[in-house]
Design a protein around this motif. Sequence first.
Motif, PDB file in Angstrom:
ATOM      1  N   LEU A  84       0.856  -1.129   0.022  1.00  0.00           N
ATOM      2  CA  LEU A  84       0.115   0.007   0.050  1.00  0.00           C
ATOM      3  C   LEU A  84       0.829   1.277  -0.073  1.00  0.00           C
ATOM      4  CD1 LEU A  84      -2.248  -0.987   3.085  1.00  0.00           C
ATOM      5  CD2 LEU A  84      -2.968  -1.173   0.512  1.00  0.00           C
ATOM      6  N   ASP A  85       0.622   2.226  -0.775  1.00  0.00           N
ATOM      7  CA  ASP A  85       1.142   3.393  -0.477  1.00  0.00           C
ATOM      8  C   ASP A  85       0.266   4.485  -0.281  1.00  0.00           C
ATOM      9  OD1 ASP A  85       3.089   2.195  -2.181  1.00  0.00           O
ATOM     10  OD2 ASP A  85       2.795   3.168  -3.975  1.00  0.00           O
ATOM     11  N   PHE A  86       0.825   5.214   0.913  1.00  0.00           N
ATOM     12  CA  PHE A  86      -0.041   6.112   1.478  1.00  0.00           C
ATOM     13  C   PHE A  86       0.571   7.777   1.112  1.00  0.00           C
ATOM     14  CE2 PHE A  86      -1.768   2.660   3.897  1.00  0.00           C
ATOM     15  CZ  PHE A  86      -3.161   3.168   4.277  1.00  0.00           C
ATOM     16  N   ARG A  87      -0.401   8.514   0.961  1.00  0.00           N
ATOM     17  CA  ARG A  87       0.129  10.148   1.367  1.00  0.00           C
ATOM     18  C   ARG A  87      -0.473  10.470   2.344  1.00  0.00           C
ATOM     19  NH1 ARG A  87       1.694  14.977  -1.384  1.00  0.00           N
ATOM     20  NH2 ARG A  87       0.579  16.711  -0.641  1.00  0.00           N
ATOM     21  N   GLN A  88       0.300  10.933   3.261  1.00  0.00           N
ATOM     22  CA  GLN A  88      -0.142  11.578   4.606  1.00  0.00           C
ATOM     23  C   GLN A  88       0.139  13.134   4.552  1.00  0.00           C
ATOM     24  OE1 GLN A  88       0.927   7.762   6.908  1.00  0.00           O
ATOM     25  NE2 GLN A  88      -1.061   8.511   7.735  1.00  0.00           N
ATOM     26  N   GLU A  89      -0.820  13.880   4.969  1.00  0.00           N
ATOM     27  CA  GLU A  89      -0.264  15.178   5.533  1.00  0.00           C
ATOM     28  C   GLU A  89      -0.820  15.482   6.764  1.00  0.00           C
ATOM     29  OE1 GLU A  89      -1.059  17.113   1.142  1.00  0.00           O
ATOM     30  OE2 GLU A  89      -2.938  17.133   2.615  1.00  0.00           O
ATOM     31  N   ILE A  90       0.006  16.426   7.616  1.00  0.00           N
ATOM     32  CA  ILE A  90      -0.323  17.123   8.707  1.00  0.00           C
ATOM     33  C   ILE A  90      -0.759  18.245   8.776  1.00  0.00           C
ATOM     34  CG2 ILE A  90       0.410  17.224  11.210  1.00  0.00           C
ATOM     35  CD1 ILE A  90       1.969  14.575  11.080  1.00  0.00           C
ATOM     36  N   MET A  91      -1.868  18.783   9.189  1.00  0.00           N
ATOM     37  CA  MET A  91      -2.286  19.987   8.954  1.00  0.00           C
ATOM     38  C   MET A  91      -2.481  20.735  10.131  1.00  0.00           C
ATOM     39  SD  MET A  91      -2.803  20.052   5.455  1.00  0.00           S
ATOM     40  CE  MET A  91      -3.716  21.465   5.050  1.00  0.00           C
ATOM     41  N   ARG A  92      -2.325  22.267  10.229  1.00  0.00           N
ATOM     42  CA  ARG A  92      -2.937  22.827  11.461  1.00  0.00           C
ATOM     43  C   ARG A  92      -3.734  23.883  10.706  1.00  0.00           C
ATOM     44  NH1 ARG A  92       1.877  25.024  14.034  1.00  0.00           N
ATOM     45  NH2 ARG A  92       2.130  26.565  11.981  1.00  0.00           N
TER      46      ARG A  92
END
Length: 132
Positions: A84-92
């Motif tokens: 599995l390939d994930f794109r993950q972003e952490i947002m404020r």
Amino acid sequence: MPVRVYYEDTDAAGVVYYANYLRFCERARTEWLRALGFEQQALLAAEGVGFVVRSVRADYLSPARLDDGLTVVSSLAGLRRASLDFRQEIMRDDERLFVAHVVLACVDWRRQRPVAIPAAMQQRFQTYAIPA
């Protein structure tokens, strides 16, 4: 997935320690699987398989700080027979602080070798994968 930055997540300056972004992402992937009905311990017991991180590419764009309320956004960017390939972003709020591309390999736990993702999971994941 919402995340609050606690004192234990920061360095002496109150800035999130770099490795903790990866911890936040790990939790979000686990909760993503759980939301789809796949508990990792149950998967290991029933199928003898688990997911391990094969690679991570991370970009640290802006620091998170003590008491920040963050959101981890996880997208299934790719699906292959055994990974599995994930794109993950952490947002404020609307500000992107961190972006990671994480590849997970499905592994036969007893043999410690890559194995095909179980068919029921593969089928379920296909509905969430971002089209290429």
